[in-house]
Enzyme design. Structure first.
Site, PDB file in Angstrom:
ATOM      1  CE1 TYR A  95      -4.383  -1.025  -0.363  1.00 12.36           C
ATOM      2  CE2 TYR A  95      -3.363  -2.985   0.577  1.00 12.36           C
ATOM      3  CZ  TYR A  95      -4.416  -2.379  -0.105  1.00 12.36           C
ATOM      4  OH  TYR A  95      -5.480  -3.144  -0.526  1.00 12.36           O
ATOM      5  CD  GLU A 137      -6.778  -5.963   0.382  1.00 10.45           C
ATOM      6  OE1 GLU A 137      -5.559  -5.860   0.635  1.00 10.45           O
ATOM      7  OE2 GLU A 137      -7.374  -5.230  -0.430  1.00 10.45           O
ATOM      8  CE1 TYR A 208      -9.094 -18.542 -17.236  1.00  8.55           C
ATOM      9  CE2 TYR A 208      -7.154 -18.796 -15.846  1.00  8.55           C
ATOM     10  CZ  TYR A 208      -7.730 -18.429 -17.050  1.00  8.55           C
ATOM     11  OH  TYR A 208      -6.957 -17.924 -18.061  1.00  8.55           O
ATOM     12  CG  PHE A 398     -15.147 -13.682 -16.811  1.00  7.26           C
ATOM     13  CD1 PHE A 398     -15.642 -13.803 -15.529  1.00  7.26           C
ATOM     14  CD2 PHE A 398     -15.306 -14.762 -17.671  1.00  7.26           C
ATOM     15  CE1 PHE A 398     -16.301 -14.941 -15.096  1.00  7.26           C
ATOM     16  CE2 PHE A 398     -15.968 -15.918 -17.259  1.00  7.26           C
ATOM     17  CZ  PHE A 398     -16.465 -16.006 -15.964  1.00  7.26           C
TER      18      PHE A 398
HETATM   19  P1  FAD Z   1      -4.694 -11.979 -22.142  1.00  6.32           P
HETATM   20  O1  FAD Z   1      -3.282 -12.204 -22.573  1.00  6.32           O
HETATM   21  O2  FAD Z   1      -4.937 -11.482 -20.786  1.00  6.32           O
HETATM   22  O3  FAD Z   1      -5.491 -11.225 -23.220  1.00  6.32           O
HETATM   23  C1  FAD Z   1      -6.862 -10.911 -23.013  1.00  6.32           C
HETATM   24  C2  FAD Z   1      -7.444 -10.305 -24.279  1.00  6.32           C
HETATM   25  O4  FAD Z   1      -6.806  -9.078 -24.560  1.00  6.32           O
HETATM   26  C3  FAD Z   1      -7.251 -11.194 -25.507  1.00  6.32           C
HETATM   27  O5  FAD Z   1      -8.466 -11.227 -26.203  1.00  6.32           O
HETATM   28  C4  FAD Z   1      -6.191 -10.496 -26.315  1.00  6.32           C
HETATM   29  O6  FAD Z   1      -6.381 -10.674 -27.693  1.00  6.32           O
HETATM   30  C5  FAD Z   1      -6.391  -9.049 -25.918  1.00  6.32           C
HETATM   31  N1  FAD Z   1      -5.141  -8.262 -25.983  1.00  6.32           N
HETATM   32  C6  FAD Z   1      -3.889  -8.674 -25.704  1.00  6.32           C
HETATM   33  N2  FAD Z   1      -3.010  -7.659 -25.841  1.00  6.32           N
HETATM   34  C7  FAD Z   1      -3.737  -6.579 -26.211  1.00  6.32           C
HETATM   35  C8  FAD Z   1      -3.418  -5.231 -26.517  1.00  6.32           C
HETATM   36  N3  FAD Z   1      -2.160  -4.786 -26.461  1.00  6.32           N
HETATM   37  N4  FAD Z   1      -4.435  -4.390 -26.851  1.00  6.32           N
HETATM   38  C9  FAD Z   1      -5.714  -4.832 -26.907  1.00  6.32           C
HETATM   39  N5  FAD Z   1      -6.066  -6.096 -26.646  1.00  6.32           N
HETATM   40  C10 FAD Z   1      -5.102  -6.958 -26.303  1.00  6.32           C
HETATM   41  N6  FAD Z   1     -11.996 -16.921 -18.206  1.00  6.32           N
HETATM   42  C11 FAD Z   1     -12.393 -18.157 -18.590  1.00  6.32           C
HETATM   43  O7  FAD Z   1     -12.060 -18.611 -19.684  1.00  6.32           O
HETATM   44  N7  FAD Z   1     -13.161 -18.933 -17.740  1.00  6.32           N
HETATM   45  C12 FAD Z   1     -13.554 -18.490 -16.513  1.00  6.32           C
HETATM   46  O8  FAD Z   1     -14.253 -19.194 -15.795  1.00  6.32           O
HETATM   47  C13 FAD Z   1     -13.128 -17.201 -16.097  1.00  6.32           C
HETATM   48  N8  FAD Z   1     -13.470 -16.718 -14.885  1.00  6.32           N
HETATM   49  C14 FAD Z   1     -13.074 -15.472 -14.506  1.00  6.32           C
HETATM   50  C15 FAD Z   1     -13.452 -14.978 -13.262  1.00  6.32           C
HETATM   51  C16 FAD Z   1     -13.084 -13.710 -12.874  1.00  6.32           C
HETATM   52  C17 FAD Z   1     -13.526 -13.181 -11.522  1.00  6.32           C
HETATM   53  C18 FAD Z   1     -12.283 -12.924 -13.731  1.00  6.32           C
HETATM   54  C19 FAD Z   1     -11.856 -11.535 -13.321  1.00  6.32           C
HETATM   55  C20 FAD Z   1     -11.872 -13.405 -14.948  1.00  6.32           C
HETATM   56  C21 FAD Z   1     -12.264 -14.680 -15.366  1.00  6.32           C
HETATM   57  N9  FAD Z   1     -11.885 -15.203 -16.599  1.00  6.32           N
HETATM   58  C22 FAD Z   1     -12.324 -16.442 -16.992  1.00  6.32           C
HETATM   59  C23 FAD Z   1     -10.990 -14.449 -17.513  1.00  6.32           C
HETATM   60  C24 FAD Z   1      -9.542 -14.914 -17.288  1.00  6.32           C
HETATM   61  O9  FAD Z   1      -9.107 -14.499 -16.013  1.00  6.32           O
HETATM   62  C25 FAD Z   1      -8.568 -14.332 -18.329  1.00  6.32           C
HETATM   63  O10 FAD Z   1      -8.751 -12.955 -18.389  1.00  6.32           O
HETATM   64  C26 FAD Z   1      -8.748 -14.952 -19.700  1.00  6.32           C
HETATM   65  O11 FAD Z   1      -8.467 -16.348 -19.652  1.00  6.32           O
HETATM   66  C27 FAD Z   1      -7.809 -14.303 -20.714  1.00  6.32           C
HETATM   67  O12 FAD Z   1      -6.492 -14.440 -20.264  1.00  6.32           O
HETATM   68  P2  FAD Z   1      -5.307 -14.645 -21.297  1.00  6.32           P
HETATM   69  O13 FAD Z   1      -4.029 -14.553 -20.547  1.00  6.32           O
HETATM   70  O14 FAD Z   1      -5.528 -15.817 -22.153  1.00  6.32           O
HETATM   71  O15 FAD Z   1      -5.471 -13.413 -22.236  1.00  6.32           O
END
Ligand code: FAD
Length: 406
Positions: A95, A137, A208, A398
């Site tokens: 913090y 927290e 997730y 999400f």
């Molecule tokens: P990231 O690398 O984080 O990319 C996310 C998106 O951003 C992609 O579409 C990518 O194309 C885009 N991106 C990347 N770089 C850029 C850029 N420079 N500019 C613009 N766009 C960009 N997901 C699930 O599949 N199942 C679940 O049950 C689930 N539950 C969740 C629960 C909560 C409470 C939260 C907060 C999220 C949840 N998610 C869930 C989402 C999950 O946490 C991830 O965000 C998701 O899997 C995407 O992560 P990633 O690392 O694959 O994609």
């Protein structure tokens, strides 16, 4: 509590911060990571690149400032953030680091628009709010530790089963590598993964939702593969999970978190509305009702692009056909020929208010929404138009946002 004069300053200057929130958020993360690059291990780097983290942070600062003298009004927002902080491992030591760079970012962006008196008022406000976050927290950390099967920090889990649920969604069944008990959770909660991806300098943290009912000796998460789209790169963690993690693989998770939960003490009717992979917490809720609350009325409405993207559809269809208290409706944006042949959907296009009104026989009970933000905004507005009070509409995003901006 801080003194009235400082509160007045904070409240009157909150809109200025709001107006400059993107620039402040951007400058803040720049300063933070320059001096503490190790925090890349905690903060979602994609959200930084997309600018969504900056907006979420700036919005939180603004609403805390605006509600300085009645923070109770934004307690649900604070609690939701605290759950995420606990899940990713934010501790009190973080913090002062955040506070220092946040105040510096305000000074850098607003320059001589802010006096020393304004800065001091915001410093006091930050400290006051930080203390509240730290206290909540701490309670969440204590609860996670104290619960049977609970654990601190991140724990190793073995992927005991990987199941293809649709063209884009895979489920991962997880058992703890130490063979000991796992903590219970409430339907709707999520696990938080710390992914150590070969070749990546820092770890990537992602949440997730748990996609099965509690009470098992495993956890299940179901992950959508985020493909490269519109010039943006493919999702880092989801692709790593889909491609590189097979049965026998090891993943690290912190213990279940989140305040988007089914109230299992009530038998009130439930309406679950999900879009795409937003079905994961809904399936956990639905399975819980089947197992623990027989007879509780559920209307489950799910929207997907088409049947090939629609995960767990046979499972939900079976539950609806075997249990008269469960009704299921499916909306496909662009159904395939196969979807038409099998008549596997109830509506083509998008969910709208007229359709909701036609399928909901009454608007009693609790509403749970999960899906892309624009999807939830449309549904939320429709439900509000149907006179469903805010208190009965619960939602999970999400991504890093805390309200639908209602
Ligand atoms: P990231 O690398 O984080 O990319 C996310 C998106 O951003 C992609 O579409 C990518 O194309 C885009 N991106 C990347 N770089 C850029 C850029 N420079 N500019 C613009 N766009 C960009 N997901 C699930 O599949 N199942 C679940 O049950 C689930 N539950 C969740 C629960 C909560 C409470 C939260 C907060 C999220 C949840 N998610 C869930 C989402 C999950 O946490 C991830 O965000 C998701 O899997 C995407 O992560 P990633 O690392 O694959 O994609």
């Amino acid at each position: 509590m801080i003194e009235t004069h400082s509160i007045e300053i904070v409240k009157s200057t909150a809109p200025v911060l709001q107006k400059n929130s993107e620039a402040i958020g951007k400058r803040f993360y720049q300063l933070l990571f320059e001096s503490h690059p190790e925090l890349y291990n905690i903060f979602n780097q994609t959200n930084q690149k997309r600018g969504v983290q900056q907006r979420a942070l700036a919005h939180s600062v603004y609403i805390c400032g605006e509600h300085m003298d009645h923070l109770d009004a934004i307690k649900p927002i604070i609690l939701r953030i605290c759950h995420k902080h606990r899940a990713i491992g934010i501790v009190p030591e973080h913090y002062p680091i955040v506070g220092k760079h946040l105040i510096q970012a305000v000074k850098d962006v607003l320059g001589n628009q802010v006096t020393e008196e304004i800065i001091q008022a915001w410093e006091k406000a930050y400290q006051y709010i930080a203390d509240i976050f730290i206290e909540i927290e701490q309670e969440l950390y204590d609860q996670a530790r104290a619960q049977e099967g609970g654990w601190e920090g991140f724990r190793e889990f073995v992927v005991v089963k990987k199941v293809k649920e649709s063209d884009v969604i895979n489920s991962f069944y997880l058992k703890p590598a130490d063979g000991k008990a796992i903590a219970q959770f409430q339907p709707g909660q999520y696990l938080t993964l710390k992914a150590k991806i070969p070749g990546e300098k820092y770890t990537h943290i992602r949440h997730y939702s748990l996609s099965d009912a509690p009470g098992k000796d495993y956890y299940r998460i179901s992950v959508k593969r985020e493909d490269a789209r519109n010039g943006n790169p493919a999702g880092i963690v989801s692709n790593y999970l889909h491609r590189n993690i097979q049965e026998g693989g090891i993943l690290e998770f912190s213990s279940p978190a989140g305040d988007f939960i089914l109230n299992t003490k009530s038998m009130n009717p439930v309406v679950l509305i999900s879009g795409g992979v937003g079905l994961t917490p809904m399936i956990s809720m639905l399975n819980t009702i089947i197992e623990k609350q027989p007879g509780r009325k559920v209307t489950y409405i799910h929207a997907a692009i088409n049947g090939r993207h629609h995960a767990m559809k046979e499972h939900v269809a079976r539950l609806a056909s075997q249990n008269s208290n469960i009704r299921s409706y499916v909306c496909y944006e662009s159904p395939t020929e196969e979807d038409r042949r099998t008549e596997s959907f109830d509506k083509e296009g998008f969910i709208d208010q007229a359709w909701l009104e036609s399928i909901l026989d009454n608007t009693q009970g609790e509403f749970y929404l999960c899906g892309p933000i624009p999807f939830m905004q449309v549904i939320y507005r429709a439900l509000r138009q149907m006179d469903i009070p805010k208190e009965r509409i619960h939602y999970e995003a999400f991504g890093p946002m805390s309200t639908l901006g209602e």
